[in-house]
Design an enzyme around this catalytic site. Structure first.
Site, short mmCIF file in Angstrom:
data_model
loop_
_atom_site.label_atom_id
_atom_site.label_comp_id
_atom_site.label_asym_id
_atom_site.label_seq_id
_atom_site.Cartn_x
_atom_site.Cartn_y
_atom_site.Cartn_z
N THR A 1 -10.14 1.90 -8.21
CA THR A 1 -11.10 3.02 -8.14
C THR A 1 -12.53 2.50 -8.22
OG1 THR A 1 -11.78 5.14 -9.08
CG2 THR A 1 -11.05 3.47 -10.65
N LYS B 1 -10.87 17.62 -7.15
CA LYS B 1 -11.21 16.27 -7.62
C LYS B 1 -11.02 16.15 -9.13
CE LYS B 1 -15.11 13.07 -8.04
NZ LYS B 1 -14.27 11.92 -8.39
N ASP C 1 0.86 -1.19 0.00
CA ASP C 1 0.00 0.00 0.00
C ASP C 1 0.89 1.24 0.00
OD1 ASP C 1 -2.09 -1.76 0.33
OD2 ASP C 1 -2.69 -1.00 2.30
N ARG D 1 -0.53 -0.61 -8.58
CA ARG D 1 -1.94 -0.30 -8.29
C ARG D 1 -2.08 1.22 -8.30
NH1 ARG D 1 -3.20 -1.13 -2.44
NH2 ARG D 1 -3.03 -3.32 -2.92
C1 LIG Z 1 -8.20 -1.69 -4.06
C2 LIG Z 1 -7.88 -0.34 -3.48
C3 LIG Z 1 -6.66 -0.14 -2.84
C4 LIG Z 1 -6.34 1.11 -2.32
N1 LIG Z 1 -5.10 1.30 -1.80
C5 LIG Z 1 -4.74 2.55 -1.43
C6 LIG Z 1 -3.40 2.84 -1.05
O1 LIG Z 1 -2.52 1.96 -1.02
N2 LIG Z 1 -3.10 4.11 -0.69
C7 LIG Z 1 -4.02 5.13 -0.72
O2 LIG Z 1 -3.68 6.28 -0.43
N3 LIG Z 1 -5.29 4.88 -1.07
C8 LIG Z 1 -5.67 3.63 -1.44
N4 LIG Z 1 -6.96 3.41 -1.84
C9 LIG Z 1 -7.99 4.48 -1.66
C10 LIG Z 1 -7.98 5.45 -2.82
O3 LIG Z 1 -6.83 6.26 -2.77
C11 LIG Z 1 -9.21 6.37 -2.78
O4 LIG Z 1 -9.17 7.12 -1.59
C12 LIG Z 1 -10.54 5.65 -2.84
O5 LIG Z 1 -10.52 4.56 -3.74
C13 LIG Z 1 -11.64 6.64 -3.28
O6 LIG Z 1 -11.44 7.07 -4.59
P1 LIG Z 1 -12.31 6.50 -5.81
O7 LIG Z 1 -11.53 6.69 -7.04
O8 LIG Z 1 -12.69 5.08 -5.53
O9 LIG Z 1 -13.65 7.35 -5.81
P2 LIG Z 1 -13.95 8.90 -5.45
O10 LIG Z 1 -13.14 9.82 -6.29
O11 LIG Z 1 -13.88 9.08 -3.96
O12 LIG Z 1 -15.46 8.98 -5.88
C14 LIG Z 1 -15.83 8.89 -7.27
C15 LIG Z 1 -17.13 8.15 -7.38
O13 LIG Z 1 -16.93 6.77 -7.03
C16 LIG Z 1 -18.10 6.28 -6.36
N5 LIG Z 1 -17.72 5.94 -4.96
C17 LIG Z 1 -16.55 6.19 -4.35
N6 LIG Z 1 -16.55 5.75 -3.09
C18 LIG Z 1 -17.76 5.20 -2.90
C19 LIG Z 1 -18.39 4.58 -1.78
N7 LIG Z 1 -17.74 4.46 -0.62
N8 LIG Z 1 -19.65 4.13 -1.93
C20 LIG Z 1 -20.30 4.25 -3.11
N9 LIG Z 1 -19.76 4.85 -4.20
C21 LIG Z 1 -18.52 5.31 -4.10
C22 LIG Z 1 -19.11 7.41 -6.38
O14 LIG Z 1 -19.91 7.27 -7.54
C23 LIG Z 1 -18.24 8.64 -6.46
O15 LIG Z 1 -18.90 9.75 -7.01
C24 LIG Z 1 -7.30 2.17 -2.39
C25 LIG Z 1 -8.51 1.97 -3.01
C26 LIG Z 1 -8.80 0.75 -3.58
C27 LIG Z 1 -10.11 0.57 -4.28
#
Ligand SMILES: Cc1cc2nc3c(=O)[nH]c(=O)nc-3n(C[C@H](O)[C@H](O)[C@H](O)COP(=O)(O)OP(=O)(O)OC[C@H]3O[C@@H](n4cnc5c(N)ncnc54)[C@H](O)[C@@H]3O)c2cc1C
Length: 310
Positions: free
Chosen positions: A229, A199, A132, A182
């Protein structure tokens, strides 16, 4: 940054709150939406339920900033044993670790040794171990450790964050290594001189970096990409991009968190994409859970509903 997000991210760093909240039953119940349980068996049970839908797993034992060497070694021991148990359970699951959980705050060498043990164990069960990416104070050292292990031939992957201005430059050295990467947006509170704050900018950079990691050059170097994502706009853009550029569906995978956008997970799997779901377990879930709430303050309403037992 929204007020709610700032408050939740500040809360994620509060020791006072962490020590109390993990004992509050309603908070525990609310986490079940994102976490099947505190034990590895709970995570394996969830992974087994997803497997028939064509969804594979990433498993992580929640924890960060371990400040005791014996504890950090015990975390590594746990992952070694967990990898064996994942294999024995017949689950397609890879482990993802945080370097501060493996003692990074105590020194680079101890952390490196712990991670190397896990990587050797992962290879013996035919798996990759994922690192991570944490807050920006750890980016350089995390990438150094990654490059070192990769150069030694270990099967390791690392997360990079599209909100950091530096990430495109980091890819200059990661792509030629044929890295497993990732790509995530980034979950920590970072200052404006290091990280994009809007954003729209973070999303656009996510697409630019993802497209670079799917390019012919990157694939020829052996890069494998995990698109971490839940963003429906970006997912559609990548679906269109890979179709238009004949990118093979086995050179990347979508990655989401357990319990988030399940319908989309099933849709991607049934459309022939590879999809892995990250399933967390362990007792140290509070800061991680607060960051999930900060990503989508609407989820706070699930907590409120749980308070009232809905
Ligand atoms: C497999 C995985 C590993 C990760 N590892 C790390 C890491 O090592 N380090 C790190 O800093 N971060 C990590 N993250 C978190 C990442 O950085 C983001 O903070 C997180 O994924 C939110 O961003 P997003 O692109 O999913 O959506 P966002 O930009 O937050 O949202 C975009 C859209 O996605 C949908 N969405 C997002 N979240 C939700 C929810 N909870 N419920 C319903 N719909 C939702 C909605 O439609 C929203 O409008 C990881 C995430 C994933 C999926």
């Amino acid at each position: 940054m929204g007020v709610m997000r700032s408050v939740l991210l500040a809360g994620s760093e509060s020791v006072w709150l962490r020590e109390r909240a993990v004992r509050w039953g309603f908070v525990k119940r609310a986490t079940r939406r994102f976490m099947p349980g505190e034990r590895l068996e709970d995570a394996l049970g969830a992974a087994r339920e997803l497997a028939p839908q064509g969804i594979t797993a990433i498993l992580t034992n929640l924890g960060e900033n371990v400040s005791d060497e014996a504890e950090a070694r015990a975390v590594a021991d746990h992952y070694l044993e967990a990898q064996e148990r994942v294999k024995a359970a017949g689950v397609d699951g890879e482990m993802s670790v945080k370097l501060t959980q493996l003692g990074l705050d105590l020194g680079v060498e101890a952390c490196y040794a712990n991670l190397k043990r896990i990587a050797v164990g992962a290879a013996s069960v035919g798996r990759t171990v994922w690192i991570d990416m944490e807050g920006s104070a750890y980016t350089d050292v995390t990438l150094d450790i990654y490059r070192r292990l990769k150069a030694e031939g270990h099967a390791v992957g690392v997360a990079v964050q599209s909100y950091l201005y530096r990430t495109n430059r980091d890819l200059d050295t990661l792509i030629p290594l044929g890295a497993a990467i990732r790509l995530v947006k980034g979950a920590y509170k970072e200052p404006a001189n290091l990280a994009m704050q809007s954003k729209a900018e973070v999303d656009e950079n996510y697409f630019t970096l993802g497209a670079r990691l799917l390019s012919d050059e990157a694939r020829r170097a052996g890069v494998f990409l995990g698109l971490g994502t839940h963003d429906p706009v970006l997912i559609r853009r990548f679906e269109a991009h890979v179709a238009a550029n004949d990118v093979p569906k086995d050179s990347f995978e979508f990655e989401m968190l357990y319990g988030i956008r399940r319908e989309e997970q099933f849709r991607l799997a049934s459309s022939g994409y590879r999809i892995r779901v990250l399933i967390s377990y362990g007792a140290f879930w509070f800061p991680w859970y607060m960051r999930r709430l900060a990503e989508r303050p609407a989820n706070v309403w699930f907590v409120v509903k749980n308070i009232f037992g809905a």
